[in-house]
Design a protein around this motif. Structure first.
Motif, mmCIF file in Angstrom:
data_model
loop_
_atom_site.group_PDB
_atom_site.id
_atom_site.type_symbol
_atom_site.label_atom_id
_atom_site.label_comp_id
_atom_site.label_asym_id
_atom_site.label_seq_id
_atom_site.Cartn_x
_atom_site.Cartn_y
_atom_site.Cartn_z
ATOM 1 N N THR A 22 2.082 12.290 5.028
ATOM 2 C CA THR A 22 1.788 11.365 3.935
ATOM 3 C C THR A 22 2.687 10.138 4.032
ATOM 4 O O THR A 22 3.741 10.164 4.656
ATOM 5 N N GLY A 23 2.249 9.098 3.389
ATOM 6 C CA GLY A 23 3.048 7.902 3.213
ATOM 7 C C GLY A 23 2.623 7.285 1.897
ATOM 8 O O GLY A 23 1.424 7.229 1.614
ATOM 9 N N ASN A 24 3.567 6.887 1.085
ATOM 10 C CA ASN A 24 3.178 6.281 -0.182
ATOM 11 C C ASN A 24 4.097 5.128 -0.557
ATOM 12 O O ASN A 24 5.227 5.040 -0.074
ATOM 13 N N THR A 83 -5.718 6.664 -1.125
ATOM 14 C CA THR A 83 -6.002 6.845 -2.544
ATOM 15 C C THR A 83 -5.000 6.024 -3.359
ATOM 16 O O THR A 83 -3.910 5.714 -2.882
ATOM 17 N N THR A 84 -5.403 5.673 -4.550
ATOM 18 C CA THR A 84 -4.519 4.931 -5.446
ATOM 19 C C THR A 84 -4.480 5.624 -6.799
ATOM 20 O O THR A 84 -5.404 6.354 -7.159
ATOM 21 N N SER A 85 -3.410 5.383 -7.519
ATOM 22 C CA SER A 85 -3.310 5.907 -8.876
ATOM 23 C C SER A 85 -2.365 5.016 -9.673
ATOM 24 O O SER A 85 -1.490 4.364 -9.114
ATOM 25 N N ALA A 86 -2.582 4.993 -10.967
ATOM 26 C CA ALA A 86 -1.684 4.265 -11.865
ATOM 27 C C ALA A 86 -0.527 5.191 -12.212
ATOM 28 O O ALA A 86 -0.741 6.312 -12.665
ATOM 29 N N ILE A 87 0.673 4.743 -11.977
ATOM 30 C CA ILE A 87 1.865 5.540 -12.271
ATOM 31 C C ILE A 87 2.302 5.307 -13.715
ATOM 32 O O ILE A 87 2.641 6.220 -14.436
ATOM 33 N N MET A 88 2.300 4.050 -14.090
ATOM 34 C CA MET A 88 2.653 3.635 -15.438
ATOM 35 C C MET A 88 2.067 2.248 -15.635
ATOM 36 O O MET A 88 1.538 1.668 -14.684
ATOM 37 N N GLN A 89 2.136 1.718 -16.813
ATOM 38 C CA GLN A 89 1.601 0.384 -17.035
ATOM 39 C C GLN A 89 2.336 -0.605 -16.144
ATOM 40 O O GLN A 89 3.557 -0.675 -16.144
ATOM 41 N N GLY A 90 1.589 -1.324 -15.326
ATOM 42 C CA GLY A 90 2.189 -2.326 -14.457
ATOM 43 C C GLY A 90 2.608 -1.815 -13.093
ATOM 44 O O GLY A 90 3.160 -2.573 -12.306
#
Length: 104
Positions: A22-24, A83-90
């Motif tokens: 993985t790489g993120n 894949t993408t995801s929202a971690i927190m606002q912004g």
């Protein structure tokens, strides 16, 4: 390092599966980009600042997955996914993952 979205490398045989790599990257917005993005939502069009930011994040995440595969002694990464995801606002995360393999 060869990396493909297919489950195998065309014309090559997989000798050994080394495991998932993985790489993120977690990227946050820049205030200046937010202001310009706000104008774009009013007038329409591509938000180039965000496009560039996500392109850079995707490239960095891919390089991290490749580095992990190289550390395992892999010749290739198969079944690569993004894949993408929202971690927190912004802030959002781009994750690249796949299976590190040795080829014959």
């Amino acid at each position: 390092m060869l990396y493909v979205t297919t489950p195998e490398v065309y014309g090559r045989e997989i000798k050994e599966v080394l495991g998932t790599v993985t790489g993120n990257v977690v990227q946050s917005k820049h205030v200046g980009r937010d202001i310009m993005a706000g104008f774009k939502t009013i007038f329409g069009g591509e938000i180039r600042g965000y496009t560039e930011m996500l392109t850079e994040a995707r490239q960095e995440a891919t390089q991290r997955a490749i580095a992990e595969a190289q550390a395992l002694g892999a010749d290739a990464i198969v079944n690569v996914r993004f894949t993408t995801s929202a971690i927190m606002q912004g802030a959002s995360e781009i994750l690249v993952y796949g299976t590190a393999v040795k080829l014959k």
